[in-house]
Design a protein around this motif. Sequence first.
Motif, PDB file in Angstrom:
ATOM      1  N   ASN A   1       0.946  -0.994  -0.011  1.00  9.80           N
ATOM      2  CA  ASN A   1      -0.140  -0.236  -0.146  1.00  9.80           C
ATOM      3  C   ASN A   1       0.847   1.297  -0.098  1.00  9.80           C
ATOM      4  O   ASN A   1       2.108   1.352   0.757  1.00  9.80           O
ATOM      5  CB  ASN A   1      -0.670   0.009   1.316  1.00  9.80           C
ATOM      6  CG  ASN A   1      -1.761   1.138   1.315  1.00  9.80           C
ATOM      7  OD1 ASN A   1      -1.480   2.426   1.637  1.00  9.80           O
ATOM      8  ND2 ASN A   1      -2.965   1.007   0.774  1.00  9.80           N
ATOM      9  N   VAL A   2       0.374   2.164  -0.844  1.00  9.83           N
ATOM     10  CA  VAL A   2       1.282   3.503  -0.892  1.00  9.83           C
ATOM     11  C   VAL A   2       1.488   4.152   0.594  1.00  9.83           C
ATOM     12  O   VAL A   2       2.883   4.540   0.850  1.00  9.83           O
ATOM     13  CB  VAL A   2       0.479   4.472  -1.813  1.00  9.83           C
ATOM     14  CG1 VAL A   2       1.107   5.944  -1.644  1.00  9.83           C
ATOM     15  CG2 VAL A   2       0.415   4.289  -3.097  1.00  9.83           C
ATOM     16  N   TYR A   3       0.526   4.361   1.265  1.00  8.35           N
ATOM     17  CA  TYR A   3       0.691   5.067   2.630  1.00  8.35           C
ATOM     18  C   TYR A   3       1.622   4.120   3.494  1.00  8.35           C
ATOM     19  O   TYR A   3       2.202   4.770   4.252  1.00  8.35           O
ATOM     20  CB  TYR A   3      -0.636   5.269   3.163  1.00  8.35           C
ATOM     21  CG  TYR A   3      -1.677   6.015   2.514  1.00  8.35           C
ATOM     22  CD1 TYR A   3      -1.115   7.039   2.234  1.00  8.35           C
ATOM     23  CD2 TYR A   3      -2.779   5.491   1.590  1.00  8.35           C
ATOM     24  CE1 TYR A   3      -2.041   7.999   1.455  1.00  8.35           C
ATOM     25  CE2 TYR A   3      -3.360   6.177   0.743  1.00  8.35           C
ATOM     26  CZ  TYR A   3      -3.171   7.475   0.697  1.00  8.35           C
ATOM     27  OH  TYR A   3      -3.940   8.444  -0.078  1.00  8.35           O
ATOM     28  N   PHE A   4       1.396   2.683   3.662  1.00  9.92           N
ATOM     29  CA  PHE A   4       2.300   1.928   4.588  1.00  9.92           C
ATOM     30  C   PHE A   4       3.458   1.940   3.803  1.00  9.92           C
ATOM     31  O   PHE A   4       4.457   1.803   4.763  1.00  9.92           O
ATOM     32  CB  PHE A   4       1.936   0.576   4.659  1.00  9.92           C
ATOM     33  CG  PHE A   4       0.676   0.518   5.634  1.00  9.92           C
ATOM     34  CD1 PHE A   4       0.681   0.219   7.106  1.00  9.92           C
ATOM     35  CD2 PHE A   4      -0.742   0.732   5.401  1.00  9.92           C
ATOM     36  CE1 PHE A   4      -0.066   0.350   7.807  1.00  9.92           C
ATOM     37  CE2 PHE A   4      -1.805   0.528   6.340  1.00  9.92           C
ATOM     38  CZ  PHE A   4      -1.315   0.518   7.465  1.00  9.92           C
ATOM     39  N   ASN A   5       3.995   2.115   2.576  1.00 11.44           N
ATOM     40  CA  ASN A   5       5.475   2.257   2.120  1.00 11.44           C
ATOM     41  C   ASN A   5       5.959   3.419   2.487  1.00 11.44           C
ATOM     42  O   ASN A   5       7.019   3.394   2.911  1.00 11.44           O
ATOM     43  CB  ASN A   5       5.192   2.131   0.497  1.00 11.44           C
ATOM     44  CG  ASN A   5       5.670   0.818  -0.009  1.00 11.44           C
ATOM     45  OD1 ASN A   5       6.526   0.056   0.187  1.00 11.44           O
ATOM     46  ND2 ASN A   5       4.376   0.087  -0.483  1.00 11.44           N
ATOM     47  N   ILE A   6       5.033   4.472   2.545  1.00  8.37           N
ATOM     48  CA  ILE A   6       5.666   5.825   3.266  1.00  8.37           C
ATOM     49  C   ILE A   6       5.866   5.784   4.660  1.00  8.37           C
ATOM     50  O   ILE A   6       6.901   6.184   5.313  1.00  8.37           O
ATOM     51  CB  ILE A   6       4.860   6.965   2.824  1.00  8.37           C
ATOM     52  CG1 ILE A   6       4.586   7.087   1.260  1.00  8.37           C
ATOM     53  CG2 ILE A   6       5.108   8.296   3.547  1.00  8.37           C
ATOM     54  CD1 ILE A   6       3.482   8.067   0.730  1.00  8.37           C
ATOM     55  N   ILE A   7       5.037   5.083   5.280  1.00  8.23           N
ATOM     56  CA  ILE A   7       5.433   4.861   6.677  1.00  8.23           C
ATOM     57  C   ILE A   7       6.515   3.685   7.158  1.00  8.23           C
ATOM     58  O   ILE A   7       7.496   4.303   7.961  1.00  8.23           O
ATOM     59  CB  ILE A   7       4.154   4.029   7.391  1.00  8.23           C
ATOM     60  CG1 ILE A   7       2.656   5.074   7.394  1.00  8.23           C
ATOM     61  CG2 ILE A   7       4.294   3.566   8.958  1.00  8.23           C
ATOM     62  CD1 ILE A   7       1.539   4.471   8.024  1.00  8.23           C
ATOM     63  N   PHE A   8       6.600   2.645   6.191  1.00  7.22           N
ATOM     64  CA  PHE A   8       7.839   1.856   6.394  1.00  7.22           C
ATOM     65  C   PHE A   8       8.953   2.894   6.092  1.00  7.22           C
ATOM     66  O   PHE A   8       9.982   2.693   6.770  1.00  7.22           O
ATOM     67  CB  PHE A   8       7.609   0.668   5.455  1.00  7.22           C
ATOM     68  CG  PHE A   8       6.603  -0.218   5.782  1.00  7.22           C
ATOM     69  CD1 PHE A   8       6.281  -0.250   6.942  1.00  7.22           C
ATOM     70  CD2 PHE A   8       6.171  -1.004   4.792  1.00  7.22           C
ATOM     71  CE1 PHE A   8       5.043  -1.355   7.363  1.00  7.22           C
ATOM     72  CE2 PHE A   8       5.273  -1.812   5.088  1.00  7.22           C
ATOM     73  CZ  PHE A   8       4.685  -2.101   6.410  1.00  7.22           C
ATOM     74  N   PHE A   9       9.045   3.490   5.246  1.00 10.43           N
ATOM     75  CA  PHE A   9      10.133   4.498   4.839  1.00 10.43           C
ATOM     76  C   PHE A   9      10.628   5.471   5.911  1.00 10.43           C
ATOM     77  O   PHE A   9      11.645   5.425   6.454  1.00 10.43           O
ATOM     78  CB  PHE A   9       9.804   5.510   3.714  1.00 10.43           C
ATOM     79  CG  PHE A   9      10.763   6.656   3.467  1.00 10.43           C
ATOM     80  CD1 PHE A   9      12.099   6.335   3.020  1.00 10.43           C
ATOM     81  CD2 PHE A   9      10.211   8.028   3.789  1.00 10.43           C
ATOM     82  CE1 PHE A   9      12.967   7.633   2.740  1.00 10.43           C
ATOM     83  CE2 PHE A   9      11.171   9.114   3.568  1.00 10.43           C
ATOM     84  CZ  PHE A   9      12.440   8.831   3.282  1.00 10.43           C
ATOM     85  N   LEU A  10       9.426   6.047   6.671  1.00 11.07           N
ATOM     86  CA  LEU A  10       9.878   6.953   7.810  1.00 11.07           C
ATOM     87  C   LEU A  10      10.120   6.058   8.967  1.00 11.07           C
ATOM     88  O   LEU A  10      11.069   6.710   9.777  1.00 11.07           O
ATOM     89  CB  LEU A  10       8.470   7.620   8.189  1.00 11.07           C
ATOM     90  CG  LEU A  10       7.975   8.678   7.111  1.00 11.07           C
ATOM     91  CD1 LEU A  10       6.448   9.298   7.502  1.00 11.07           C
ATOM     92  CD2 LEU A  10       9.041   9.833   6.955  1.00 11.07           C
TER      93      LEU A  10
ATOM     94  N   PHE B   1      11.419   1.334  -0.096  1.00 12.53           N
ATOM     95  CA  PHE B   1       9.953   1.807   0.127  1.00 12.53           C
ATOM     96  C   PHE B   1       9.496   2.772  -0.444  1.00 12.53           C
ATOM     97  O   PHE B   1       8.466   2.935  -0.777  1.00 12.53           O
ATOM     98  CB  PHE B   1       9.856   1.552   1.718  1.00 12.53           C
ATOM     99  CG  PHE B   1      10.226   0.025   2.108  1.00 12.53           C
ATOM    100  CD1 PHE B   1       9.189  -1.032   2.171  1.00 12.53           C
ATOM    101  CD2 PHE B   1      11.265  -0.237   2.823  1.00 12.53           C
ATOM    102  CE1 PHE B   1       9.299  -2.064   2.711  1.00 12.53           C
ATOM    103  CE2 PHE B   1      11.452  -1.598   3.457  1.00 12.53           C
ATOM    104  CZ  PHE B   1      10.321  -2.556   3.017  1.00 12.53           C
ATOM    105  N   LEU B   2      10.198   3.877  -0.121  1.00 15.20           N
ATOM    106  CA  LEU B   2       9.644   5.168  -0.753  1.00 15.20           C
ATOM    107  C   LEU B   2       9.815   5.305  -2.251  1.00 15.20           C
ATOM    108  O   LEU B   2       8.682   5.782  -2.878  1.00 15.20           O
ATOM    109  CB  LEU B   2      10.684   6.522  -0.511  1.00 15.20           C
ATOM    110  CG  LEU B   2      10.482   7.937  -0.959  1.00 15.20           C
ATOM    111  CD1 LEU B   2       8.982   8.237  -0.302  1.00 15.20           C
ATOM    112  CD2 LEU B   2      11.431   8.867  -0.573  1.00 15.20           C
ATOM    113  N   SER B   3      10.514   4.334  -3.053  1.00 16.97           N
ATOM    114  CA  SER B   3      10.385   4.060  -4.517  1.00 16.97           C
ATOM    115  C   SER B   3       9.373   3.376  -4.735  1.00 16.97           C
ATOM    116  O   SER B   3       8.512   3.707  -5.749  1.00 16.97           O
ATOM    117  CB  SER B   3      11.798   3.457  -4.936  1.00 16.97           C
ATOM    118  OG  SER B   3      11.446   3.160  -6.355  1.00 16.97           O
ATOM    119  N   ASN B   4       9.035   2.363  -4.098  1.00 20.73           N
ATOM    120  CA  ASN B   4       7.667   1.500  -4.154  1.00 20.73           C
ATOM    121  C   ASN B   4       6.348   2.395  -4.495  1.00 20.73           C
ATOM    122  O   ASN B   4       5.459   2.378  -5.123  1.00 20.73           O
ATOM    123  CB  ASN B   4       7.524   0.574  -3.114  1.00 20.73           C
ATOM    124  CG  ASN B   4       8.376  -0.763  -3.282  1.00 20.73           C
ATOM    125  OD1 ASN B   4       9.107  -0.789  -4.358  1.00 20.73           O
ATOM    126  ND2 ASN B   4       8.677  -1.480  -2.316  1.00 20.73           N
TER     127      ASN B   4
END
Length: 661
Positions: free
Chosen positions: A270-279, A403-406
């Motif tokens: 999921n886009v939002y969780f990929n961003i959360i994983f990045f952070l 993850f941000l790239s995903n």
Amino acid sequence: MRKLAYLLLFLLSFISVQAQITNPAKWQSKIEKKSDTEYTITWDAVIEKNWHLYSQYNPEGGSLPLEFIYNNQEGNYTLEGKAKESETKTSFNDVFGVDEIYFVDSAKLVQDIKITNPTVETIQVELAYQVCDEMCISQSNLFVYDLKTLETKEVKNFEDLATTAVDTKKDSDTTDTTVATTGNTKEEKKGLFTIFFLAFLSGFAALLTPCVFPMIPMTVSFFTKQSKTRAKGIKNAIIYGLSIILIYVVLGTIVTAIFGADSLNALSTNVYFNIIFFLLLVIFATSFLGAFEIMLPNSWANKVDSQADRGGIIGILFMALALAIVSFSCTGPIVGTLLVEAASKGGIAPIVGMLGFSLALALPFMLFAMFPGWLNSMPRSGGWLNTVKVSLGFLELALAFKFLSNADLVLQAHWLEREVFLAIWIAIFGAWALYLLGKIRLPHDSPADSISVGRLFMALLVSVFTIYMIPGLWGAPLKIISGFPPPMTYSESPYGVGGKGGNAGGVATAIPDGAKLGAHDIIAFTDYEKGMAYAKSVNKPVLLDFTGFACVNCRKMEDSVWSEPNVLSILKGEIVLISLYVDDPTKLPENEQYISETTGKKIKTIGNKWSDFQMKHYQANAQPYYIVLDKEGNRLNEAVGYMPDAPEYKAWLESGINKVK
């Protein structure tokens, strides 16, 4: 049983088609009457193991979604919304850059319909869909529903629509295959063994951190001194190690239970969780680099430590729990990263990951307790432990940008294109190399006038990797890290910085009629007749390439095999390439549409045409599918599919070309 055009070869053709044309989705359907004007149609599919059937909501740019075609809807009935679907799964496709939605094992779809024309007698619905494993195949089924008798019939031949029918309540093994499409859409994700192996290595890395390493001699000494016999000490140490494993496996089990085995996979794509994983990984990396410590409350450690004095197995279990809590500032970021990475696999991967991690963490405690003399050979604690911790921080930071790239690929925002991603990685690994060489110092580093030989070798290795990535900014393929950066097509300069397209370096200078520039600027015909005519005019053999726009393995072949100089020179200079896209949705003119002799289905699109051509002449329906022909269309060698070994593929090409020579 499948109809065949040539009755004299009926048995032979039947065996051949059944052996090579697969049908991994079996359908049954029924219609129910809710009122005088309202009906409900249900479709149930049984999907073979390891195959995926794509949802009607599968996004554009990915594999082909399920489509309902209502042949006699106009003026007769209306649909009450879209068909309701049973549970689906979601995973990110690195090749297409989208979250793909699909069914596994089974699918159930329910559509409510309202009749607007009281004289209508039937409802005709065609299902067009795609199923994928290591190959992908698109199929279609036509169902006719009698509104008076509520019987369901599956039509096998479009010409016999009014009279020919098959009861779908019977075994549907004879469902015909029509549109064969893409190759493998399985995400190139780590298998459970790979997850275990990487987690095991991560456990050893955690062992070499300042929070864990000094505790080995302390813990082993405790067991050897407190135990009355050596055997008792070994037993307690083994129980201690098993307790460590139990704690982390329970953690993985809890994560899986809370989120669900399937939803973990969906969350990770999921886009939002990929961003959360990045952070999250950036925070972990910042902690490892020395900005702050991530610690659990001291009260937790004190309470657990007090329970450790109880003795016996319960006391040892609490000692293991105390280790997990006290060492959390070092192990927490690694464990968190492992759980995130395991989530991309889904299923029991978090449990397997924690098993591998805890096993590596527990083994030294058990082994040193069994052989206390080994403690004398252990390196002393010192600044090198912080070096290990900081190095893990650089790796965490690099992984964070994946993850941000995903997320960027899913959004197609083009914020983190290939060049930017590589520039970030070059900066991260370059800084890591400078740190290892002693040119950069971080908060918890000990003063040092020199670096060890081992640290120097590690610095050289990281430096080589950094230099290796630099040509990627100018279009180098960087096959060692393939799959981590965005693909070449997702970049500011698809041909590399300062590069040019237009068949640069190719043999031909003009594009013939019916052809286009394909992968690596190879001239490729998309029409069989025009391609064969050109082959005759230049007196060259033909590479017949059955492919698809949504074919993952086709793209892999083009990126990894066709790009090899020895293969590319053949494709550009010694052979005529004809690429037939079996998923091309372009409608054929009405006068060119026909009924397939092989399947009895109506051929409506260019993709249908080439799929039917492949099945009729080569008894296959999977892509990629390659055949070398002479200029007259005669086969020169055996057909092959996905063949990722470039030398093997080159030898196969030459085996056909040499017959012409």
